[in-house]
Scaffold this active site. Structure first.
Site, short mmCIF file in Angstrom:
data_model
loop_
_atom_site.label_atom_id
_atom_site.label_comp_id
_atom_site.label_asym_id
_atom_site.label_seq_id
_atom_site.Cartn_x
_atom_site.Cartn_y
_atom_site.Cartn_z
N VAL A 77 0.84 -1.20 0.00
CA VAL A 77 0.00 0.00 0.00
C VAL A 77 0.88 1.26 0.00
CG1 VAL A 77 -1.95 -1.13 1.12
CG2 VAL A 77 -0.20 -0.08 2.55
N HIS A 107 -4.58 -4.36 -2.14
CA HIS A 107 -4.88 -4.06 -0.72
C HIS A 107 -5.08 -2.57 -0.47
CE1 HIS A 107 -3.09 -8.14 0.84
NE2 HIS A 107 -4.24 -8.27 0.20
N CYS A 167 -18.16 16.44 2.68
CA CYS A 167 -19.41 16.24 3.44
C CYS A 167 -19.19 16.28 4.96
CB CYS A 167 -20.07 14.93 3.04
SG CYS A 167 -19.30 13.48 3.77
N ASN A 213 12.81 -14.22 -3.15
CA ASN A 213 12.62 -13.93 -1.72
C ASN A 213 13.96 -14.17 -1.02
OD1 ASN A 213 11.62 -14.05 1.13
ND2 ASN A 213 9.62 -14.10 0.14
N1 APR Z 1 13.99 -9.18 -0.83
C1 APR Z 1 13.10 -10.17 -1.04
N2 APR Z 1 12.26 -10.61 -0.09
C2 APR Z 1 12.34 -10.05 1.12
C3 APR Z 1 13.24 -9.01 1.41
C4 APR Z 1 14.10 -8.57 0.37
N3 APR Z 1 14.99 -7.60 0.54
N4 APR Z 1 13.06 -8.64 2.71
C5 APR Z 1 12.08 -9.42 3.20
N5 APR Z 1 11.64 -10.28 2.24
C6 APR Z 1 10.56 -11.26 2.33
C7 APR Z 1 10.44 -12.01 3.64
O1 APR Z 1 11.28 -13.15 3.63
C8 APR Z 1 8.97 -12.37 3.65
O2 APR Z 1 8.74 -13.61 2.99
O3 APR Z 1 9.36 -10.54 2.21
C9 APR Z 1 8.31 -11.27 2.83
C10 APR Z 1 7.48 -10.30 3.63
O4 APR Z 1 6.38 -10.99 4.16
P1 APR Z 1 5.23 -10.24 5.00
O5 APR Z 1 5.85 -9.36 6.00
O6 APR Z 1 4.30 -11.30 5.47
O7 APR Z 1 4.54 -9.30 3.91
P2 APR Z 1 3.44 -9.66 2.80
O8 APR Z 1 3.60 -11.04 2.28
O9 APR Z 1 3.44 -8.54 1.84
O10 APR Z 1 2.09 -9.59 3.64
C11 APR Z 1 0.89 -9.72 2.95
O11 APR Z 1 -0.37 -9.16 4.87
O12 APR Z 1 -0.65 -7.93 6.72
C12 APR Z 1 -1.06 -8.08 5.44
O13 APR Z 1 -2.12 -6.54 4.07
C13 APR Z 1 -0.86 -6.87 4.59
O14 APR Z 1 -0.30 -6.79 2.26
C14 APR Z 1 0.06 -7.36 3.50
C15 APR Z 1 -0.19 -8.86 3.52
#
Ligand code: APR
Length: 249
Positions: free
Chosen positions: A105, A121, A152, A218
């Site tokens: 977001v 989202h 409003c 990831n």
């Molecule tokens: N490069 C690649 N991956 C990364 C990096 C990086 N530099 N840093 C962190 N990660 C990975 C982590 O290993 C993890 O798997 O990013 C992922 C982040 O996961 P979350 O924190 O769970 O985020 P996300 O998957 O976007 O969450 C989904 O959950 O809370 C809700 O609405 C919110 O959109 C969000 C949704």
């Protein structure tokens, strides 16, 4: 990430007619935006259900605004990183046959220049009026502790999809189509535990003749890994530019 896997992923991309990308918080981590699940399901010290659910909003809207105002302030200080820019480069090559679906977001994909973008989202930059229902882009200027609609006078809430809420159809339907119709799905920086966003991965695999190739980018393996054909493990700000470079011109 092995060199062999990078080459295979680039080969699949080169042959792909349609490309879809699903991103999560990890793609913005190198810009300085915190991810969600690093610290026991707490978001900056708050329980998720207190700051990101309709129930939390009903209990304490001021706390919810405090949380989102802090996130808006953070995003105002950061910039897109090479991972965001690499995805713009992929869109430049595939044009309308490229769709970027993001759970983020923060608006950094748009700042970088992505246009075929579905923010499923919602956006930290938008508000929704609980009175007249108007959705408005308010940028990142401070909104104050309990913002009101300039039209409003109704209460404003962040235009964010909270837990327990449905995704807006105008972004979710095209996201499903893009996942179902793609030849390669890149899954970047998401833990793939939040649905329905994460269900785009099995949707891409569901198509036959042939199923899409799924490439995960990831730091670590995730819930998406068992469906991924290849995992490119490393920071997306490094891996994605390498992938674009390997694609060649
Ligand atoms: N490069 C690649 N991956 C990364 C990096 C990086 N530099 N840093 C962190 N990660 C990975 C982590 O290993 C993890 O798997 O990013 C992922 C982040 O996961 P979350 O924190 O769970 O985020 P996300 O998957 O976007 O969450 C989904 O959950 O809370 C809700 O609405 C919110 O959109 C969000 C949704």
């Amino acid at each position: 990430m092995t060199d062999h896997d990078l080459t295979r992923a680039a080969d699949w991309l080169r042959l792909a007619d349609r490309v879809c990308v699903l991103t999560g918080a990890g793609v913005s981590a190198e810009s300085g935006v915190p991810t969600f699940r690093a610290a026991d399901g707490l978001w900056e010290g708050h329980a998720i259900e207190d700051v990101a659910s309709p129930g939390g909003w009903d209990r304490d809207p001021d706390l919810v605004w405090q949380f989102y105002n802090a996130r808006r302030e953070n995003v105002g200080t950061v910039r897109p990183n090479p991972g965001h820019h690499a995805l713009v480069e992929l869109e430049r090559r595939w044009g309308d046959r490229f769709t970027l679906v993001t759970q983020n977001v923060d608006g950094l994909h748009r700042d970088a220049g992505s246009r075929n973008l579905l923010e499923i989202h919602g956006s930290l930059r938008r508000t929704r009026c609980l009175g007249c229902r108007a959705v408005a882009d308010r940028g990142l200027d401070p909104l104050g502790p309990a913002p009101r609609c300039p039209d409003c006078g109704g209460r404003l809430r962040p235009d964010i999809v909270w837990f327990g809420e449905a995704l807006p159809e105008d972004v979710w339907e095209p996201a499903l189509e893009a996942a179902y119709g793609c030849d390669v799905l890149l899954v970047v920086g998401t833990s793939a535990v939040v649905h329905p966003a994460a269900s785009l991965i099995p949707v891409a695999k569901r198509r036959r003749h042939p199923a899409a190739k799924v490439v995960e980018v990831n730091l670590t393996e995730t819930e998406a890994s068992r469906l991924a054909d290849i995992g490119l493990y490393g920071p997306s700000g490094v891996v994605l530019p390498k992938l674009v470079e390997r694609l060649g011109s």
